[in-house]
Design a protein around this motif. Sequence first.
Motif, PDB file in Angstrom:
ATOM      1  N   GLN A 252     -10.486 -11.014 -11.952  1.00 19.14           N
ATOM      2  CA  GLN A 252      -9.918  -9.908 -11.183  1.00 19.14           C
ATOM      3  C   GLN A 252      -8.541  -9.524 -11.724  1.00 19.14           C
ATOM      4  O   GLN A 252      -8.182  -8.351 -11.778  1.00 19.14           O
ATOM      5  CB  GLN A 252      -9.817 -10.272  -9.696  1.00 19.14           C
TER       6      GLN A 252
ATOM      7  N   ARG B 154      -9.100  -7.515 -14.637  1.00 15.62           N
ATOM      8  CA  ARG B 154      -9.520  -6.162 -14.260  1.00 15.62           C
ATOM      9  C   ARG B 154      -8.306  -5.261 -13.997  1.00 15.62           C
ATOM     10  O   ARG B 154      -8.235  -4.139 -14.501  1.00 15.62           O
ATOM     11  CB  ARG B 154     -10.404  -6.205 -13.013  1.00 15.62           C
TER      12      ARG B 154
ATOM     13  N   GLN C 243       0.820  -1.213   0.000  1.00 16.86           N
ATOM     14  CA  GLN C 243       0.000   0.000   0.000  1.00 16.86           C
ATOM     15  C   GLN C 243       0.853   1.261   0.000  1.00 16.86           C
ATOM     16  O   GLN C 243       0.517   2.246  -0.655  1.00 16.86           O
ATOM     17  CB  GLN C 243      -0.933   0.002   1.213  1.00 16.86           C
TER      18      GLN C 243
ATOM     19  N   HIS D 264      -3.646  -2.500  -7.895  1.00 17.73           N
ATOM     20  CA  HIS D 264      -3.484  -3.240  -6.653  1.00 17.73           C
ATOM     21  C   HIS D 264      -4.677  -4.179  -6.502  1.00 17.73           C
ATOM     22  O   HIS D 264      -5.817  -3.764  -6.647  1.00 17.73           O
ATOM     23  CB  HIS D 264      -3.431  -2.219  -5.512  1.00 17.73           C
ATOM     24  N   LEU D 265      -4.407  -5.440  -6.228  1.00 15.50           N
ATOM     25  CA  LEU D 265      -5.498  -6.401  -6.105  1.00 15.50           C
ATOM     26  C   LEU D 265      -5.485  -7.022  -4.717  1.00 15.50           C
ATOM     27  O   LEU D 265      -4.478  -7.579  -4.275  1.00 15.50           O
ATOM     28  CB  LEU D 265      -5.350  -7.493  -7.169  1.00 15.50           C
ATOM     29  N   SER D 266      -6.615  -6.927  -4.029  1.00 17.02           N
ATOM     30  CA  SER D 266      -6.704  -7.499  -2.680  1.00 17.02           C
ATOM     31  C   SER D 266      -6.851  -9.004  -2.740  1.00 17.02           C
ATOM     32  O   SER D 266      -7.150  -9.581  -3.782  1.00 17.02           O
ATOM     33  CB  SER D 266      -7.898  -6.935  -1.925  1.00 17.02           C
TER      34      SER D 266
ATOM     35  N   GLY E  79     -12.119  -1.622 -13.962  1.00 24.81           N
ATOM     36  CA  GLY E  79     -10.704  -1.275 -13.922  1.00 24.81           C
ATOM     37  C   GLY E  79     -10.357  -0.076 -14.777  1.00 24.81           C
ATOM     38  O   GLY E  79      -9.293   0.520 -14.621  1.00 24.81           O
TER      39      GLY E  79
ATOM     40  N   ILE F  50     -12.040 -10.529  -3.181  1.00 26.67           N
ATOM     41  CA  ILE F  50     -12.974  -9.523  -3.672  1.00 26.67           C
ATOM     42  C   ILE F  50     -14.371 -10.110  -3.617  1.00 26.67           C
ATOM     43  O   ILE F  50     -14.622 -11.187  -4.151  1.00 26.67           O
ATOM     44  CB  ILE F  50     -12.683  -9.157  -5.142  1.00 26.67           C
TER      45      ILE F  50
END
Lengths: 341, 258
Positions: free
Chosen positions: B148, B151, B50, B84-86, B104, B89
Amino acid sequence: MNAFRYFRIFAGRPTLVLSLTILFLGGLTLLEGPVPIDVYTLLSILGHLIGLPTHHYTRETYAIVTELRLLSIVSVLISGAALGLSGAVMQSLLRNPLADPSLLGISSSAGLGVVIAALCFGITQVWIPTIAALTGSLIGVILLYALSRHWTSGGSLKLILAGIALNALLNALSLFLISIADTHILQSVFFWSLGGTSGIHWTTTGLAAILTLIGSILLYRQASALNVLCLGECDAQSTGVDVRVLRILCVIGVAVSISASVILTGPVAFVGLMVPHVLRAWVGPNPQKLIPVSGLGGAALLLFAYWLSRQFQTVSDIPLGVVTALLGAPFFLGLLWKKQA
Amino acid sequence: MEKTGMIAARRLTVQKQGKTLLSEINLTLTPGELTVIVGPNGAGKSTLLQALSGQLSIQGGSVTLCDRDIVNYTRAQRAQHIAHLSQHIELCFDLTVSEVVMLGRYAHTLPYTAQAAAVDRALRAVDLLPHAQQSYSSLSGGERQRVQLARILAQIDHESPNRWLFLDEHGVHLDIAHQHHIFQLLRQLTTVGIVAVLHDFNLALRYADRVILLTKGKILADGAPQAVLTPSNIQIAFGMPVQLIQSPEGSTWIIPET
């Protein structure tokens, strides 16, 4: 075969279907009532309103149409639109398809504001309840949002329960204040607090229309960011959405719209829940489509409720809030039932 | 190796509520590399991602992207450069696959056809173009993770070489075949810088160009996977004895010592 083709044409055009419904119900409501008005007279009055030289009406019928029925219909439409689009925004913002600004206590917060203002300053000026409703709904939205931030993880039903408790508390406070007030204020405010259009003037409606317009423009501008919020706050943020600003603008937009609805028709629940829910299945969850269509849908639904409330030959109309609750509560229960399954 | 588009952290320090999450981190990331960040829970791996993508206010040091401080980029520019991908989701409403990927494109203001073309390219990259109109909720877990991925690929779809994917424990709950599939897809993205937080040393050994081992907000080791993921480093970081074994084909595996 033909019927099926027409069905498909209409199914693809929610805007057209909802607009026609509004026109039809609006026409019906203008004609019906204790003093029936025939179509020719109505057209003549409407013609006069847009500047045509038509004269087929009496002074009384003209007053009934313009000062009573048309005013009520326009007020109901504005209020319904505000409720519908705020519902669509709240559901996206809280990422919860059960969110409804009225069920969650924002309307009753605005309502409490109006009641307090009526007790303190009387109900003579138009702008006093407007400011009171605006302040009330802002406090309500902020309170609700604080609650939703408190339960960030999977507390969707918890939030609804908290909102319902908040709603009950604020309603009870309103009723308490109305009960201890003197009879003059009691009569006018009590009926309004159940959801009704009695005692409004074109000035109020105009003011509410401006508020709704401001609110809906503000909310519609957030539509594409709200769409991204579907991913969750963290990923929406990294996709380029300023989630904090989005939240603040949505909260203000909802508060402004709801206050407009409340000063017109009192706190009316379930419209903001039902309309976006049904229309999401029709136009999809993208707020860019859903917000405007929900506005139209809310207007249509509340007008339907208004028309229904006038179908009973009682001394006074059935309160709008009673009708929407009769329609909406079973719908809400059905949703909860489905969610559980 | 391209020198443009580098992300550099100088004495990066992040504190939250009086607790130091990252202290004095120095590192330089180069596009085209697949960097894996490993470390025990609470080491600051997610915080590092982050902070490097400019989503966190930092208390000391600096993060630069192309020699320019990350805070000097607009929100939209940052989103176009770093996606940034958590880990997990969950969509609150059901969308179609192409609608999810289109999300995206939020930071890009292009005509619809250009946006749709970027969505198509991203879906083709993850082999999901035929499923574009399918509902997201009807997909399997592995397919959803690929959507994702598409995206965030769409998010950084543009001409400049300055493109980064940050994956925070992406797909850790997938089965082994899907995990390998995701990393094989990532390996094909040769022009994109990839930084992935992982728990699986063997995935890191197999696919990473570089491994950064993080403990207690500090870099313990940084370099080639074989050099970083040594039994002694892992013992220090995780407090767990492991041993390396060689498979007959010559690849190295890390297994807990029994």
